[in-house]
Design a protein around this motif. Structure first.
Motif, PDB file in Angstrom:
ATOM      1  N   GLU A  45       0.831  -1.210   0.000  1.00  0.00           N
ATOM      2  CA  GLU A  45       0.000   0.000   0.000  1.00  0.00           C
ATOM      3  C   GLU A  45       0.863   1.256   0.000  1.00  0.00           C
ATOM      4  N   GLU A  46       1.971   1.209   0.719  1.00  0.00           N
ATOM      5  CA  GLU A  46       2.834   2.392   0.749  1.00  0.00           C
ATOM      6  C   GLU A  46       3.536   2.596  -0.596  1.00  0.00           C
ATOM      7  N   VAL A  47       3.974   1.520  -1.234  1.00  0.00           N
ATOM      8  CA  VAL A  47       4.561   1.647  -2.564  1.00  0.00           C
ATOM      9  C   VAL A  47       3.552   2.248  -3.531  1.00  0.00           C
ATOM     10  N   HIS A  48       2.324   1.766  -3.466  1.00  0.00           N
ATOM     11  CA  HIS A  48       1.254   2.298  -4.322  1.00  0.00           C
ATOM     12  C   HIS A  48       1.060   3.791  -4.069  1.00  0.00           C
ATOM     13  N   ARG A  49       1.086   4.173  -2.803  1.00  0.00           N
ATOM     14  CA  ARG A  49       0.907   5.581  -2.439  1.00  0.00           C
ATOM     15  C   ARG A  49       2.099   6.420  -2.929  1.00  0.00           C
ATOM     16  N   ILE A  70      17.905 -16.903   5.877  1.00  0.00           N
ATOM     17  CA  ILE A  70      17.164 -15.856   6.590  1.00  0.00           C
ATOM     18  C   ILE A  70      17.205 -14.542   5.822  1.00  0.00           C
ATOM     19  N   VAL A  71      18.410 -14.152   5.399  1.00  0.00           N
ATOM     20  CA  VAL A  71      18.585 -12.876   4.688  1.00  0.00           C
ATOM     21  C   VAL A  71      17.903 -12.920   3.324  1.00  0.00           C
ATOM     22  N   SER A  72      18.054 -14.023   2.621  1.00  0.00           N
ATOM     23  CA  SER A  72      17.488 -14.151   1.278  1.00  0.00           C
ATOM     24  C   SER A  72      15.970 -14.125   1.298  1.00  0.00           C
ATOM     25  N   MET A  73      15.370 -14.863   2.228  1.00  0.00           N
ATOM     26  CA  MET A  73      13.904 -14.933   2.259  1.00  0.00           C
ATOM     27  C   MET A  73      13.279 -13.629   2.737  1.00  0.00           C
ATOM     28  N   ARG A  74      13.947 -12.923   3.644  1.00  0.00           N
ATOM     29  CA  ARG A  74      13.433 -11.609   4.032  1.00  0.00           C
ATOM     30  C   ARG A  74      13.401 -10.683   2.830  1.00  0.00           C
ATOM     31  N   ALA A  75      14.507 -10.665   2.075  1.00  0.00           N
ATOM     32  CA  ALA A  75      14.597  -9.809   0.891  1.00  0.00           C
ATOM     33  C   ALA A  75      13.522 -10.164  -0.125  1.00  0.00           C
ATOM     34  N   ALA A  76      13.357 -11.453  -0.380  1.00  0.00           N
ATOM     35  CA  ALA A  76      12.378 -11.895  -1.388  1.00  0.00           C
ATOM     36  C   ALA A  76      10.963 -11.491  -0.997  1.00  0.00           C
ATOM     37  N   LYS A  77      10.627 -11.618   0.270  1.00  0.00           N
ATOM     38  CA  LYS A  77       9.281 -11.236   0.719  1.00  0.00           C
ATOM     39  C   LYS A  77       9.066  -9.735   0.593  1.00  0.00           C
ATOM     40  N   LEU A  78      10.082  -8.955   0.948  1.00  0.00           N
ATOM     41  CA  LEU A  78       9.950  -7.500   0.823  1.00  0.00           C
ATOM     42  C   LEU A  78       9.752  -7.098  -0.639  1.00  0.00           C
ATOM     43  N   VAL A  79      10.502  -7.720  -1.541  1.00  0.00           N
ATOM     44  CA  VAL A  79      10.337  -7.417  -2.966  1.00  0.00           C
ATOM     45  C   VAL A  79       8.945  -7.832  -3.433  1.00  0.00           C
ATOM     46  N   GLY A  80       8.498  -8.991  -2.996  1.00  0.00           N
ATOM     47  CA  GLY A  80       7.158  -9.441  -3.372  1.00  0.00           C
ATOM     48  C   GLY A  80       6.076  -8.475  -2.935  1.00  0.00           C
ATOM     49  N   GLY A  81       6.203  -7.966  -1.704  1.00  0.00           N
ATOM     50  CA  GLY A  81       5.232  -6.990  -1.225  1.00  0.00           C
ATOM     51  C   GLY A  81       5.280  -5.705  -2.023  1.00  0.00           C
ATOM     52  N   ALA A  82       6.492  -5.223  -2.320  1.00  0.00           N
ATOM     53  CA  ALA A  82       6.642  -3.985  -3.090  1.00  0.00           C
ATOM     54  C   ALA A  82       6.089  -4.140  -4.501  1.00  0.00           C
TER      55      ALA A  82
END
Length: 470
Positions: free
Chosen positions: A35-39, A384-396
């Protein structure tokens, strides 16, 4: 996911769990990121100077470029593409040759940019030399055709671009400390002058950012593509927007048209004023030591350039606590910034009983004879680092998809292309990104998007295809 290191001490497992908790991203948080990326994208379409917005740079490339490419194919046209990637100091030249009723003929070649460049003129002259070499070595087009009509050249660059006309564009020198010689230089004009100097019948007809040319390349294979994501040394995304709904170009010829135009979001800049992004202490350390502190916050959490360095920092914390590696081990290499390359993180896929791949890497790259517990810890930290990054990109990306869906005549599943080094280097990352984006899109009540993986380099051929834009 819970990380339980077999045979590890309580202190070791405790630190792994603490890190896992700090790098965890909940589903609700991912929706907030979308939602923030959209905004931010909406705000960026209003003004270039919006502090709570992304640049959202408007391109002259339109979604109807598929019609232009279809016409070029019907006419048996030939085009060249040039990609300048300053992050890796490389140039790529590609050609695409159409023949009605026959497969496309594509050639590619990579050239390294010489050290010591002091001006855009020097860079363009080197590019012209490489283009001449490419034409001669690949028999791109018969000599008589060259004399009759110049070959169209599309240029793509991995720096922020402001397209100033249908063919021209200038690099926007921002917080990434881009080479100063680009400042106020029209890439098309500079390169056309260098091509003339070489007596080459080639003319620049398009200048874009790599993320735009990637989307064009995807459209050539999947016509409905409306969103593109690059997972490379950095990160970026693009999508198609209704020109008449872009306030900052209102009143212009482009702004008054009914076209859907490509938008270079400059997604790397997301997070600089975010109320949603939650960096860890290790992320703050990376930012502080990056050389552009306070900028491109999101990129530093998710991009190839930084992921290995985050893992290295986590490993050094284990070292400082005396919780990893033999006491007599020479760990000096681990103290060198960026010595743990992101490409090393593929070891998280090691499923052998003794984690031999992890052990071999630590021995070959760092001269450390790691125990089985040590190997498990390093593999877990990479995951841990890879999956956090992937989820953040997916959300964005879900936020970008929402914006692209709003530009459609009727809501339908967005077709998204993904390209870049990480698509081939870290497939679990890509899969997690796709799965997360679909999950968040569903939470946003959007049709489930369709993803297509282009591989490492979709943008050079995309640059050539962009040259057909009218």
């Amino acid at each position: 996911m819970e990380y339980d290191i077999k045979g590890a001490s309580e202190a070791q497992n405790k630190l792994v769990r603490e890190i896992s908790d700090k790098f965890g991203v909940h589903d609700e948080h991912l929706v907030e990121i979308a939602e923030e990326v959209h905004r931010y994208l909406t705000n960026g379409l209003n003004s270039d100077d919006e502090p709570m917005g992304l640049p959202s740079r408007v391109s002259y490339i339109k979604s109807e470029i598929t019609d232009d490419i279809r016409e070029a194919k019907k006419n048996g046209s030939v085009a060249l593409g040039l990609t300048i990637t300053m992050s890796t100091k490389r140039m790529k030249v590609a050609s695409i040759k159409f023949s009605p009723g026959a497969p496309d003929i594509v050639n590619k070649q990579v050239f390294h940019i010489k050290d010591g460049m002091t001006s855009a003129t020097q860079l363009c002259e080197e590019a012209a030399t490489h283009i001449a070499q490419f034409i001669n070595s690949h028999d791109v087009v018969p000599a008589e055709s060259l004399r009759a009509q110049p070959i169209s050249l599309g240029v793509s660059i991995d720096l922020p671009m402001e397209e100033t006309s249908k063919s021209g564009g200038r690099v926007v020198c921002d917080s990434r400390a881009c080479d100063g010689f680009f400042r106020n230089v029209d890439i098309a004009q500079c390169l056309n002058a260098a091509l003339l100097k070489q007596h080459l019948p080639v003319k620049v007809t398009s200048t874009t950012n790599c993320v735009i040319s990637t989307m064009v390349a995807a459209q050539h294979h999947f016509q409905a593509t409306c969103t593109s994501l690059i997972l490379n040394h950095g990160i970026n995304a693009s999508y198609y927007e209704l020109a008449r709904k872009i306030p900052k170009i209102s009143g212009s010829e482009l702004g008054n048209s009914m076209a859907r135009v490509a938008i270079n979001t400059e997604l790397a800049k997301f997070g600089e004023n975010s109320q949603i992004i939650q960096p860890t202490m290790w992320d703050h350390r990376i930012d502080r030591e990056s050389g552009n502190t306070g900028y491109h916050i999101f990129e530093k959490l998710v991009a190839d350039k930084y992921l290995g360095e985050i893992v290295r920092n986590l490993i050094t914390d284990f070292m400082d606590a005396r919780l990893i590696f033999p006491k007599n081990a020479d760990v000096s290499t681990f103290s060198e910034p960026y010595s743990f390359f992101t490409s090393y993180m593929t070891i998280m896929e090691d499923t052998s009983d003794d984690l031999s791949e992890v052990g071999n890497l630590l021995k070959a790259g760092f001269n450390i004879d790691a125990s089985h517990v040590d190997r498990q810890i390093v593999r877990s930290l990479c995951h841990i680092v890879s999956m956090r990054a992937a989820k953040l990109v997916g959300g964005a990306v879900a936020g970008v998809i929402k914006k692209a869906t709003e530009a459609m005549d009727e809501p339908e599943p967005a077709v998204v292309s993904i390209s870049g080094q990480l698509t081939e280097m870290n497939q679990p990352y890509v899969k997690c990104t796709v799965d997360t984006a679909k999950k968040v899109a569903t939470a946003l009540k959007l049709p489930e998007p369709v993803f297509n993986i282009l591989g490492e380099d979709g943008y050079t051929v995309g640059a050539a295809l962009s040259s057909f834009s009218k």
